[in-house]
Design a protein around this motif. Structure first.
Motif, mmCIF file in Angstrom:
data_model
loop_
_atom_site.group_PDB
_atom_site.id
_atom_site.type_symbol
_atom_site.label_atom_id
_atom_site.label_comp_id
_atom_site.label_asym_id
_atom_site.label_seq_id
_atom_site.Cartn_x
_atom_site.Cartn_y
_atom_site.Cartn_z
ATOM 1 N N GLN A 280 1.232 4.187 -2.760
ATOM 2 C CA GLN A 280 1.120 5.690 -2.471
ATOM 3 C C GLN A 280 2.329 6.461 -2.972
ATOM 4 O O GLN A 280 1.995 7.629 -3.263
ATOM 5 N N ASP B 219 0.892 -1.166 0.098
ATOM 6 C CA ASP B 219 0.126 -0.169 0.165
ATOM 7 C C ASP B 219 0.915 1.267 -0.142
ATOM 8 O O ASP B 219 0.734 2.334 -0.817
ATOM 9 N N ILE B 220 1.999 1.405 0.667
ATOM 10 C CA ILE B 220 2.840 2.447 0.745
ATOM 11 C C ILE B 220 3.444 2.659 -0.482
ATOM 12 O O ILE B 220 3.726 3.764 -0.820
ATOM 13 N N SER C 59 6.624 13.611 4.269
ATOM 14 C CA SER C 59 6.095 12.250 4.713
ATOM 15 C C SER C 59 6.167 12.084 6.221
ATOM 16 O O SER C 59 7.160 12.747 6.829
ATOM 17 N N LYS D 134 6.614 10.145 -4.512
ATOM 18 C CA LYS D 134 5.764 10.941 -4.076
ATOM 19 C C LYS D 134 5.778 10.738 -2.660
ATOM 20 O O LYS D 134 5.751 9.607 -2.135
ATOM 21 N N SER D 135 5.085 11.746 -1.764
ATOM 22 C CA SER D 135 5.164 11.633 -0.206
ATOM 23 C C SER D 135 3.972 10.720 -0.090
ATOM 24 O O SER D 135 2.968 10.496 -1.081
ATOM 25 N N VAL D 136 3.736 10.134 1.083
ATOM 26 C CA VAL D 136 2.702 9.255 1.659
ATOM 27 C C VAL D 136 1.978 9.606 2.671
ATOM 28 O O VAL D 136 2.634 10.614 3.368
ATOM 29 N N LYS D 137 0.806 9.325 3.031
ATOM 30 C CA LYS D 137 0.022 9.485 4.109
ATOM 31 C C LYS D 137 0.806 9.018 5.511
ATOM 32 O O LYS D 137 1.752 7.975 5.079
ATOM 33 N N THR D 138 0.417 9.671 6.609
ATOM 34 C CA THR D 138 1.323 9.068 7.758
ATOM 35 C C THR D 138 1.425 7.538 7.751
ATOM 36 O O THR D 138 0.665 6.908 7.801
ATOM 37 N N ARG E 247 2.318 4.593 10.235
ATOM 38 C CA ARG E 247 2.326 4.294 11.844
ATOM 39 C C ARG E 247 2.615 2.964 11.886
ATOM 40 O O ARG E 247 1.990 1.928 11.463
#
Ligand code: UD1
Length: 418
Positions: free
Chosen positions: A269, A265-266, A322, A290-294, A296
């Protein structure tokens, strides 16, 4: 002191085969001492952590050999129930022998592994659980003696955190216990299911592995078995990240793609194209990541803490900012200081790392602080045009089998100096 010299800056291309899982191999090797007969384990990677585990097995009285690519263990001659401090220190995860030696001999003496490069790593959950199974425990200045001369007795154990090691220790210890053991809030990592498959191949009765409740019905004895360990999802993800950070196209074969779902998934993204087949993953990097969502880190099926460093390295080249939050190990950002030598723009604030992607990384000399942090530095060096040196690679050898050879399959220019 061994080091890697890396001539980076070229897009990696090619196919590689994923090694067997380190984190499956270690508990499975320890659990083999429960068997009454010979154990044959396939796909065990050649790693210094595996060598350290084999040394402990030999010390305990097992005969071990590598034969036709498999590790063969004869545990019939077990005579010791202690693990000396020097062997414990060689590998922190040697605490995995706690349940196995206790179940086999009714006694175990070992040393608390203590803190390590990535965090404090207490073993309170392991000890509490083993106590619930009826063992008497004396813990004096780091030396731990557990006894259960009449054997262990099944119990309901609720873990306050789904610790991988504690779940494995209880599973191993309770196979030969009297009655039924139930582990609640058990870890669900694929390595837990692999261990259950191995225990069941020896005649144990383990069900529910991979779910939050694992049940073990004690049996009188276990027998010979042959088992092949699962592919190493962490090593596989690291190889894919090498393709991504260098703008390349790489395929990793011999994987179980479902084990990599949160990582894939990352990658997606970040703009990588991913092609999944039944046992391989192909990654085609974009012109610019590209940058990705946080991101965790979480227990499985969340994003794995062990893949945090390689993915952070990849994000150092992504356009935009990111954020990573490390929730599992408190000291897992030591490599960031070294990553900055390559021109990475990363700020660490407690458990959070804020990564501002740079268009380019530059060659540097860096020191490996720990296993996965070392992998992140190798990735940075592969993407930086020119010659970099990574020292203290003994940490990398704990978990990556001949990393230079695997990366050479992608046409990376990487050379080991001993
Ligand atoms: C295993 C993996 C490691 C991975 C980790 C988390 C092996 C050999 N190692 O380590 O690569 O990063 O799972 O997926 O399989 N904790 C306690 N008390 C305990 C036990 C754990 O507080 O008794 C804490 C740890 O300090 C840590 C967290 O729980 O903060 C997770 O640890 P755990 O899941 O036990 O990891 P390991 O089994 O040590």
């Amino acid at each position: 002191m061994s080091s890697f010299t890396i001539f980076g800056g070229r897009a990696l291309r090619g196919d590689a085969v994923c090694q067997g899982s380190k984190n499956s191999s270690l508990p499975i090797l320890a659990a083999s001492i429960l068997s009454g007969g010979e154990i044959i384990l396939e796909n065990i990677p050649r790693l210094s952590d595996v060598d350290a585990t084999l040394k402990i097995l030999n010390y305990l009285g097992c005969k071990t050999k590598r034969e036709n690519g498999a590790v063969v263990i004869d545990p019939s001659g077990i005579s010791a129930s202690d693990i000396p401090e020097n062997l414990m220190r060689e590998m922190r995860s040697s605490v995995i022998f706690l349940g196995a030696v206790l179940a086999r001999t009714g006694r175990v003496e070992l040393f608390s592994p203590g803190g390590c490069e990535i965090g404090l790593r207490p073993i309170d959950l392991h000890l509490e659980a083993i106590k619930k199974l009826g063992a008497e425990i004396i813990d004096a200045e780091g030396k731990i003696v557990c006894t259960a001369p009449e054997g262990l007795t099944g119990a309901v154990i609720s873990l306050s955190f789904p610790s991988v090691g504690a779940t494995e220790n209880v599973m191993i210890a309770s196979c030969l216990a009297h009655g039924r053991t139930e582990i609640r809030n058990a870890a669900r990592e694929p390595e837990i299911s692999d261990l259950a498959d191995f225990l069941n191949a020896m005649g144990a009765k383990v069900s529910g592995a991979g779910e939050s409740t694992v049940v073990i019905e004690g049996v009188k004895r276990l027998h010979s078995a042959t088992h092949s360990v699962i592919p190493d999802r962490i090593a596989g993800a690291t190889l894919l990240a090498a393709g991504a950070i260098t703008g390349g196209v790489v395929r990793v074969n011999g994987l179980i793609p479902a084990h990599l779902a949160p990582v894939i998934d990352i990658f997606e993204q970040a703009g990588n194209e991913i092609e999944i087949k039944s046992d391989s993953v192909l990654l085609r990097a974009p012109k610019r990541l590209k940058s990705v969502k946080t991101v965790r880190t979480m227990p499985y099926p969340g994003f794995p803490t062990d893949i945090q460093p390689p993915i952070a390295a990849m994000l150092c080249k992504a356009e935009g900012t990111s954020v990573m939050i490390e929730t599992i190990f408190e000291s897992r950002y030591k490599y960031i200081g070294e990553l900055i030598r390559f021109g990475a723009k990363v700020r660490v604030d407690g458990r959070m790392a804020v990564i501002d992607g740079a268009e380019k990384l530059y060659p540097a000399n860096a020191v490996t602080p720990d296993l996965r942090g070392g992998a992140a530095l190798v990735l940075a060096a592969l993407s930086a045009a020119g010659e970099s040196t990574i020292t203290e690679i003994k940490h990398i050898d704990r978990g990556y089998e001949n990393l230079e050879r695997t990366l050479s399959a992608f046409s990376a220019e990487i050379k080991r100096t001993d």
